[in-house]
Design a protein around this motif. Structure first.
Motif: not given
Length: 87
Positions: A1-5, A26-27, A31-34, A57-58
């Motif tokens: 899991x990666x954490x993004x803002x 990351x993909x 997808x969530x942003x789109x 943001x990572x």
């Protein structure tokens, strides 16, 4: 899991995500942003148009790693066909 803002800029207003979201990859974050922008276009665009940016943001580096922009403009062109129709 990666954490993004997921930060959001609506016109001159900036909304900074302080909690973030865990994503499988990351993909998945992209997808969530789109999806978010698609929902925004469907449900929230005012008559005068709209411009917003989603920046991912990572959490590990603080760097912006992806940006997506939604710009919509709308304008009434001429008279409505219903208002000019004669019986």
């Amino acid at each position: 899991m990666r954490h993004f803002f997921f930060d959001l800029r609506e016109g001159a207003r900036m909304h900074t995500d302080r909690d973030g979201t865990d994503c499988d990859s990351f993909g998945t974050a992209v997808d969530a942003a789109r999806r978010f922008l698609g929902e925004l276009a469907r449900d929230h665009v005012p008559d005068e148009g709209y411009h917003t940016d989603v920046m991912i943001r990572d959490a590990a580096t603080g760097e912006i790693v992806f940006t997506a922009t939604l710009t919509m403009a709308s304008a009434r062109l001429g008279a409505s066909p219903l208002s000019t129709r004669r019986s």
